[in-house]
Design a protein around this motif. Structure first.
Motif, PDB file in Angstrom:
ATOM      1  N   VAL A   1       0.942  -1.252   0.027  1.00 31.77           N
ATOM      2  CA  VAL A   1      -0.049  -0.050   0.038  1.00 31.77           C
ATOM      3  C   VAL A   1       0.790   1.245   0.062  1.00 31.77           C
ATOM      4  CG1 VAL A   1      -1.605   1.523   1.386  1.00 31.77           C
ATOM      5  CG2 VAL A   1      -1.951  -1.078   1.126  1.00 31.77           C
ATOM      6  N   ALA A   2       1.834   1.073   0.708  1.00 33.33           N
ATOM      7  CA  ALA A   2       2.763   2.380   1.063  1.00 33.33           C
ATOM      8  C   ALA A   2       3.470   2.951  -0.627  1.00 33.33           C
ATOM      9  CB  ALA A   2       3.895   2.036   2.178  1.00 33.33           C
TER      10      ALA A   2
ATOM     11  N   SER B   1      10.989   2.273   3.680  1.00 33.23           N
ATOM     12  CA  SER B   1      11.580   1.475   2.645  1.00 33.23           C
ATOM     13  C   SER B   1      10.536   1.484   1.493  1.00 33.23           C
ATOM     14  CB  SER B   1      11.778  -0.153   3.210  1.00 33.23           C
ATOM     15  OG  SER B   1      12.561  -0.125   4.081  1.00 33.23           O
ATOM     16  N   ALA B   2       9.339   1.510   1.746  1.00 28.11           N
ATOM     17  CA  ALA B   2       8.522   1.273   0.373  1.00 28.11           C
ATOM     18  C   ALA B   2       8.707   2.807  -0.267  1.00 28.11           C
ATOM     19  CB  ALA B   2       7.042   1.069   0.991  1.00 28.11           C
ATOM     20  N   TYR B   3       8.646   3.799   0.424  1.00 27.84           N
ATOM     21  CA  TYR B   3       8.898   4.995  -0.233  1.00 27.84           C
ATOM     22  C   TYR B   3      10.272   5.267  -1.169  1.00 27.84           C
ATOM     23  CZ  TYR B   3       4.622   7.480   1.618  1.00 27.84           C
ATOM     24  OH  TYR B   3       3.233   7.515   1.575  1.00 27.84           O
ATOM     25  N   ALA B   4      11.238   4.779  -0.508  1.00 26.33           N
ATOM     26  CA  ALA B   4      12.810   4.669  -0.974  1.00 26.33           C
ATOM     27  C   ALA B   4      12.436   3.867  -2.165  1.00 26.33           C
ATOM     28  CB  ALA B   4      13.596   4.394  -0.033  1.00 26.33           C
TER      29      ALA B   4
ATOM     30  N   ALA C   1      11.464   8.862  -1.533  1.00 24.57           N
ATOM     31  CA  ALA C   1      11.847   9.006  -0.092  1.00 24.57           C
ATOM     32  C   ALA C   1      11.595  10.564   0.317  1.00 24.57           C
ATOM     33  CB  ALA C   1      13.357   8.625   0.093  1.00 24.57           C
ATOM     34  N   ASP C   2      11.591  11.387  -0.633  1.00 22.92           N
ATOM     35  CA  ASP C   2      11.315  12.893  -0.326  1.00 22.92           C
ATOM     36  C   ASP C   2       9.946  13.265   0.139  1.00 22.92           C
ATOM     37  OD1 ASP C   2      10.888  12.147  -2.824  1.00 22.92           O
ATOM     38  OD2 ASP C   2      10.223  14.201  -3.320  1.00 22.92           O
TER      39      ASP C   2
ATOM     40  N   GLY D   1      11.217  -4.357   5.496  1.00 21.55           N
ATOM     41  CA  GLY D   1      11.654  -3.193   4.724  1.00 21.55           C
ATOM     42  C   GLY D   1      12.391  -3.496   3.455  1.00 21.55           C
ATOM     43  N   GLY D   2      12.172  -4.574   2.930  1.00 24.05           N
ATOM     44  CA  GLY D   2      12.652  -4.917   1.369  1.00 24.05           C
ATOM     45  C   GLY D   2      11.569  -5.138   0.509  1.00 24.05           C
TER      46      GLY D   2
END
Lengths: 350, 210
Positions: free
Chosen positions: A176-177, A206-209, A214-215, B207-208
């Motif tokens: 979802v993120a 991590s999902a945004y990255a 990420a911003d 987180g991966g």
């Protein structure tokens, strides 16, 4: 009157240190028995007092490898009622719990099918699964929130991170993120456990990255609220009423708070997608939410959303075991109808 | 490495816990219980992170005078005062006449009870929507619910003794059959999810990407 015999032996399927003693109590039994024990060649010493009507006792004070003989002595004393002295018995450590063999068999079949289907998937075989409307609705819900300029509220249930439903919820949160990151839609994740908060924060970040955004990530998107059930409900309902999110995703383990959350979400006009494996909360979600992922649909959701061949292969294994289970239930029912209960007995877990 | 090491730890500890469930040997049981205790200790540490996050977000909202900031002061005061009282009472914080318990009984319990009691009204509003007959399924649901509700009150038995029996039949047979079907499906889903996580097929939780 003849003394009655005792059956003694190592307690099965345990880690040692225990001997099982069983007997058929005489019709005219005393108020209670004193269980006495001796090492071979030694003198008897009391171990425990058991009710006169009992027929079984586990001596959990036995030393592994030591031979013991037992006798039941009537209390109040009446030598005519005393049992025979049992044969020698010794406790030992068991390396496998045979009462769990049925679980091991099913798990073994499941593992074998899982690896087989994953290999097939890696070989390029495409599996087809039925459509789950609730899953398609997740991206629609985020899209709707984006169009309305509102946010998405993600509630990961009220269990801690050691609950498999919460782990499944974290996996879904990652998916979802990524979507909210892509659309730059605000995502709020209030958590009710610091363990869940720690994992959820890492998952969202991590999902945004991963989405290359990420911003857009805000450090207060994921927050710890409280570990108290109804205080958590009050906080999340307050967020719904103040922020008025366009989409509420209630995915995780829920209890009495399910309807409190879902009805408030309905009142603010949010599109609501719920998913849980808690059977007693499903009717509440079905009534109050637009889409509900029921039981296995909830656990399958992350694999279906990922479209990853190996994860889809694992779903195929689940389906195959389900067919096997249905077959066993039908065959077991037919056998039981004709008085054959061995199949049902094998799968009994208690 | 940041992602591989957690996956390796998950794989090793997950497979060990899975196999240890079948082995009653004291050495294995001891390691099995030890790992579970480790989990409790780790969760204990996360409370520090959780409370830090709570304080950080709310202090920032107060300092920036964001919307509803006075309520955040109440929240912060509640946390800090309760913690201070709890720490000052040491091991006696669970005593019936302690100040910590007074806070619990006077503030927390009534507020929790209030939230829970709202459920009655939410059930009424949800039931009102659920029982609107707009399809054959909704009609069946409404009929089943009507029989069940009537069968669970003395009025049902007074009208006809078959009504409570019908309510019991609904609960014992169709309801149980559906529930067990869902439970079997969910149990298999639990197994599949667990194995996917243990084998590292599913990495999102750490987180991966999968």
């Amino acid at each position: 009157m003849f003394a009655f015999p005792l059956k003694v032996g190592d307690t099965p399927n345990d880690g040692g240190g225990s001997v099982d003693i069983s007997w058929t109590p005489p019709v005219h039994h005393p108020t209670s028995w004193i269980l006495v024990r001796r090492e071979q060649g030694g003198t008897f010493a009391p171990v425990a007092t058991v009710d006169g009507a009992d027929s079984h006792y586990s001596d959990d004070s036995a030393q592994n490898g030591t031979s013991y003989e037992y006798q039941l002595v009537a209390s109040p004393a009446d030598p005519a009622l005393d049992s025979e002295v049992s044969g020698p018995a010794r406790s030992s450590v068991n390396l496998f719990d045979w009462s769990k063999l049925n679980v091991l068999v099913v798990a073994g079949i499941f593992f074998a099918l899982l690896f087989w289907y994953i290999r097939k998937s890696e070989g390029g075989v495409k599996w087809v699964f039925r459509k789950i409307p609730g899953l398609d609705a997740i991206e629609e819900a985020v899209g709707r929130a984006t169009e309305m300029g509102k946010g998405v509220l993600y509630v990961p249930g009220v269990q801690d991170i050691d609950d498999i439903q919460t782990i499944a919820s974290m996996i879904l949160l990652g998916r979802v993120a990524r979507i909210t990151a892509k659309y730059e839609t605000p995502l709020d994740v209030p958590t009710n456990s610091p363990g869940v908060f720690t994992v959820a924060e890492e998952v969202v970040k991590s999902a945004y990255a991963d989405a290359g955004r990420a911003d857009v990530y805000r450090s207060d998107q994921v927050r710890y609220v409280t570990s108290e059930q109804f205080a958590y409900v009050a906080a999340v309902n307050g967020m719904m009423l103040r922020e008025r999110p366009a989409a509420n995703l209630l995915l995780g383990a829920f209890f009495a708070e399910s309807l409190l959350l879902a009805e408030t979400g309905h009142a603010v006009g949010a599109i609501q997608i719920a998913g849980t494996a808690n059977v007693h909360q499903m009717p509440f979600f079905v009534v109050a939410c637009d889409y509900t992922l029921i039981g296995e649909e909830y656990f399958a959701a992350s694999a279906l959303l990922s479209n990853d061949a190996r994860l889809l292969g694992s779903l195929k294994a689940t389906d195959s075991v389900k067919i096997l289970m249905i077959t066993v239930i039908i065959v077991g029912s037919i056998l039981a109808t004709f008085g054959q209960t061995w199949l049902g007995d094998f799968f009994a877990t208690q | 490495m940041k992602r591989e090491i957690p996956i390796l730890i998950t794989l090793v500890s997950g497979l060990f816990m899975l196999l240890a469930w079948f082995v009653p040997h004291p050495t294995v049981r001891s390691a099995y219980e030890g790992l579970q205790n480790w989990a409790i200790v780790v969760v204990g540490f996360t409370y520090v992170l959780g409370v830090a996050n709570l304080l950080r977000i709310n202090v920032r909202q107060v300092s920036r005078k964001e919307r509803d900031w006075p309520y955040k002061i109440v929240l912060l005061a509640g946390i800090l005062v309760t913690m201070a009282v709890g720490f000052s009472e040491g091991n006696h914080y669970t005593d019936v006449d302690s100040r910590f318990q007074w806070i619990y009984r006077t503030f927390y319990s009534p507020m929790t009870a209030t939230m829970f009691s709202l459920l009655a009204f939410f059930i009424a509003s949800a039931a009102f929507r659920a029982f609107r007959i707009r399809s054959v399924e909704a009609l069946l649901l409404a009929i089943a619910a009507f029989i069940l509700m009537l069968g669970r009150v003395p009025l049902g038995a007074a009208i006809h003794p078959a009504i409570p029996a019908a309510a019991d039949w609904l609960m014992e047979i169709p309801q149980n059959a559906a529930k067990r079907g869902i439970l079997i499906g969910a149990a298999l889903g639990v197994m599949a999810t667990g194995i996917r996580v243990i084998l590292g097929l599913e990495k999102t939780y750490g987180g991966g990407e999968s």
